[in-house]
Structure formats: structure tokens, C-alpha cells
Write a protein that holds these residues in place. Structure first.
Motif, short mmCIF file in Angstrom:
data_model
loop_
_atom_site.label_atom_id
_atom_site.label_comp_id
_atom_site.label_asym_id
_atom_site.label_seq_id
_atom_site.Cartn_x
_atom_site.Cartn_y
_atom_site.Cartn_z
N CYS A 306 0.81 -1.20 -0.07
CA CYS A 306 -0.03 0.06 0.18
C CYS A 306 0.92 1.43 0.10
O CYS A 306 1.59 1.65 0.97
CB CYS A 306 -0.97 0.05 1.11
N GLU A 307 0.80 2.13 -1.17
CA GLU A 307 1.52 3.02 -1.07
C GLU A 307 1.04 4.42 -0.48
O GLU A 307 1.53 5.53 -0.54
CB GLU A 307 1.96 3.70 -2.68
N CYS A 308 -0.16 4.25 0.24
CA CYS A 308 -0.87 5.61 0.73
C CYS A 308 -0.20 5.77 2.15
O CYS A 308 -1.33 5.36 3.14
CB CYS A 308 -2.33 5.27 0.65
N THR A 309 0.97 5.82 2.32
CA THR A 309 1.49 5.86 3.79
C THR A 309 1.61 7.37 4.26
O THR A 309 1.02 8.29 3.74
CB THR A 309 3.11 5.58 3.35
N SER A 310 2.15 7.41 5.38
CA SER A 310 2.12 8.89 5.97
C SER A 310 3.06 9.64 5.25
O SER A 310 2.93 11.13 5.18
CB SER A 310 2.52 8.73 7.56
N VAL A 311 4.31 9.18 4.56
CA VAL A 311 4.90 10.01 3.77
C VAL A 311 4.29 10.47 2.62
O VAL A 311 4.30 11.72 2.22
CB VAL A 311 6.30 9.22 3.52
N SER A 312 3.58 9.60 2.15
CA SER A 312 2.89 10.14 0.79
C SER A 312 1.70 10.97 1.02
O SER A 312 1.19 11.69 0.17
CB SER A 312 2.37 9.02 -0.04
N GLY A 313 1.44 11.07 2.26
CA GLY A 313 -0.02 11.93 2.53
C GLY A 313 0.67 13.48 3.17
O GLY A 313 -0.21 14.32 3.14
N THR A 314 1.80 13.58 3.56
CA THR A 314 2.35 14.66 4.20
C THR A 314 2.29 15.80 3.24
O THR A 314 2.19 16.91 3.64
CB THR A 314 3.78 14.59 4.80
N PRO A 315 2.66 15.81 1.74
CA PRO A 315 2.68 17.17 1.07
C PRO A 315 1.36 17.92 1.06
O PRO A 315 1.40 18.99 0.93
CB PRO A 315 3.03 16.37 -0.15
N VAL A 316 0.20 17.05 1.28
CA VAL A 316 -0.99 17.77 1.28
C VAL A 316 -1.14 18.70 2.50
O VAL A 316 -1.64 20.08 2.33
CB VAL A 316 -2.10 16.79 1.57
N ASN A 317 -0.66 18.33 3.67
CA ASN A 317 -0.50 19.24 4.86
C ASN A 317 0.32 20.59 4.71
O ASN A 317 0.34 21.50 4.91
CB ASN A 317 -0.04 18.62 6.01
N TRP A 318 1.57 20.14 3.95
CA TRP A 318 2.51 21.28 3.44
C TRP A 318 1.86 22.31 2.44
O TRP A 318 1.92 23.45 2.75
CB TRP A 318 3.70 20.75 2.92
N VAL A 319 1.07 21.99 1.53
CA VAL A 319 0.16 22.91 0.68
C VAL A 319 -0.72 23.57 1.51
O VAL A 319 -0.88 24.80 1.25
CB VAL A 319 -0.35 22.07 -0.24
#
Length: 327
Positions: A306-319
Motif C-alpha cells: 500500500c503506497e498511501c503511507t504517512s510520507v505520501s500523505g504529508t505533502p497535502v498538509n504542507w500545501v
């Protein structure tokens, strides 16, 4: 096959239909415990869903030896705390979106994830839904040519409690809990989908205002951003518009056509090219989180990645934090 025995931290609306039942629809997975702050409500939830154990203390659930994976379904301000507690206890964690109420908290989660080696996933489930996979197929197929621009448009009228709850606002309108009004609740799915298609957003700026004065957080946001692929985009969010302005759409504009789709309404996908116009209706499963939950469980069982990890989801918060001017 490894049996995944889930403990839920939080038993609110999202767990009733969107996610909860899916944990038992996947082979080798079950729900063994639930935690909520309200004892009566939590006990009733456990009885209603035939969950054998219930708690009012998250640490007790995390320490329960029968629980070997944790689902965090609380408001965003507590995501980092519970995710970190779970990982430090050696238990994989699946966290509701957004990953946290700030980019800094996302970074904390990722540091602990790396230190412990315990997986952390985030519920950007729309990546896995057939509707959005069809949009991705259209974009990647070249049917609309080279991508030139992306436009997000979202508008809705105020909700009833926006007028009457100044002294008792829902948590989504309390930035210290949600991270930042309705924008922090609704924009994550839109931004995650686009970053999944076009790569990480590397530049983002926003203009935010409160026009209606119904509550403290921003009710109007305009933003521009650029993906690492070079594609430029813009977004407009209005949470206090007239009913006639109601909109939930994303346009992906290419040099050979355009595809438009909704994120929350699942209206037919509209594809326009020089060959004509096509409306595409794609149904989703009854439990919208089922595909991603299946992927998470099979990842933990060693059957999938599963590639929907915390690392992959973090850029949303940055934006989002950049758009809101948090830094």
C-alpha cells in the motif's frame, strides 16, 4: 495468513458506513476493540457492531494484547499523538485524513515511523476508488494531450449550524482541533488526488478571508500552486456562497482536450476532445474505504504494497499550511 485485529480510536460518523464495515469485509481482518470518550456512546457502538471490547482510554486500547493494528478516527489534532503511541507500541496504524492538523505534526509522525519501522497509512481512499482511477486512466492515456493546467472549484452555502452554533461550533470550525476550518477538512482529498496524478506540489500561495463572519476560520480561499512536473494549478473554495453557486469540480486541461470530475458528488466524468464529448458514469463500492483498507490489510499480511503511507500523505498538509499562511 496473519490475522489483523483492529482497535478503533474514535467511533464517530465516518466509522459507521465509510470505513468501519470494510475492516470485516477483508479476509483475515476483524475489529476487536473500540475507544471513545463518551462511555455510553462507545458501549452502544461496540454492541451495535458486535465488537467485544470497548474503552474510554486510548492507551488501554493500544496496550491491549488482542489489538495488533490501530485505526485512528478522531479529529486531526489528536492524530499525531495516537499514531505515535501506536507505533511506539509496535502496532501499525491507519489514520483518517488529513494525516494531522499541521505539517509539523506530520513530520513528527514520519520521524517515529522511520525510527520504529512500524508502518503508518493515511486514509486518502479516493486514490483507490474506481471513479478516480478512471480519471487517472484518462489523464495518463494521453486522450487530452499534454496537461497544461488544473482548476479546483468548490462552493457551497453555509450549513445550518454555521448560523446557530457560535458558542458551540463543530470541531471542523475550531482550528486548534481541525487545523483550519472547512478548508482543512475538504481540500485534502482534492489536493491528494491531484498530487497523486501530477506529483508533489512544490510551490503554493493563497489569499484567505472571512467574508460572512459566521465563525472565526477563513470561509473563502483562493490559491495557486505548481506541481513538480511543471503543471500549474489554481483553486477556489467558498463555504458561504449562494445555493446557485454550488460547485464541486476539478478541470484537467490538456492541449488536446479536457476532463472534468467531482470529488464529493461523483457526478459523471466529462471528457471533451476534438472527437466529441463523453459522459462516463463510474460506480463506487458501498463502503468507499473498502479498496484502500483492503490494500492496507494485505500490506500488513505481506500480500500487497500500500503506497498511501504517512510520507505520501504529508505533502497535502504542507500545501494547505502554505495556502493558509501558517509559514
Amino acid at each position: 495468513m496473519k490475522q489483523i485485529r483492529w482497535g478503533f480510536i474514535g467511533c464517530g460518523e465516518v466509522t459507521e458506513l465509510k470505513s468501519g464495515p470494510a475492516f470485516r469485509d477483508v479476509e483475515g481482518s476483524d475489529i476487536v476493540a473500540v475507544m471513545g470518550r463518551n462511555a455510553l456512546r462507545t458501549r452502544m457502538y461496540a454492541e451495535r457492531h458486535r465488537i467485544p471490547k470497548w474503552y474510554t482510554d486510548a492507551s488501554e486500547l493500544i496496550e491491549d494484547p488482542d489489538v495488533n493494528a490501530v485505526y485512528v478516527a478522531t479529529p486531526p489534532s489528536s492524530h499525531a499523538t495516537y499514531a505515535i503511541m501506536s507505533m511506539r507500541a509496535g502496532k501499525p496504524v491507519y489514520v483518517e485524513k488529513p494525516l494531522a492538523s499541521s505539517y509539523d505534526d506530520c513530520a513528527r509522525i514520519n520521524r517515529v515511523c522511520e525510527q520504529t519501522g512500524v508502518p503508518c497509512f493515511v486514509a486518502y481512499y479516493r486514490r483507490y476508488l474506481p471513479y478516480f482511477m478512471k480519471v487517472m486512466d484518462i489523464v495518463k492515456s494521453g486522450k487530452i494531450g499534454k496537461i497544461m493546467n488544473v482548476e479546483i472549484s468548490f462552493s457551497c452555502p453555509p450549513r445550518e449550524h454555521d448560523y446557530s452554533s457560535k458558542g458551540n461550533l463543530p470541531w471542523r470550525l475550531q482550528p486548534e482541533i481541525s487545523g483550519g476550518g472547512y478548508f482543512y477538512d475538504l481540500a485534502p482529498h482534492q489536493l491528494d488526488l491531484l498530487q497523486h496524478m501530477f506529483g508533489v506540489i512544490v510551490r503554493a500561495e493563497g489569499i484567505c478571508s472571512n467574508r460572512a463572519g459566521l465563525y472565526k476560520p477563513e470561509d473563502n480561499i483562493s490559491a495557486c500552486f505548481q506541481f513538480e512536473s511543471g503543471v500549474a494549478g489554481s483553486g477556489s473554495w467558498c463555504f458561504v456562497g449562494h445555493e446557485s453557486s454550488r460547485d464541486d469540480s476539478i478541470k484537467v486541461i490538456g492541449d488536446a482536450g479536457m476532463v472534468s470530475f467531482s470529488v464529493y458528488d461523483y457526478t459523471p466524468i466529462e471528457l471533451t476532445t476534438s472527437e466529441g464529448h463523453t459522459s462516463i458514469d463510474v460506480p463506487n463500492p458501498p463502503y468507499v474505504q473498502l479498496p484502500i483498507i483492503k490494500s492496507v490489510i494485505e500490506h500488513l499480511q505481506g500480500l500487497d504494497v500500500c503506497e498511501c503511507t504517512s510520507v505520501s500523505g504529508t505533502p497535502v498538509n504542507w500545501v494547505m499550511d502554505r495556502i493558509l499562511g501558517k509559514f
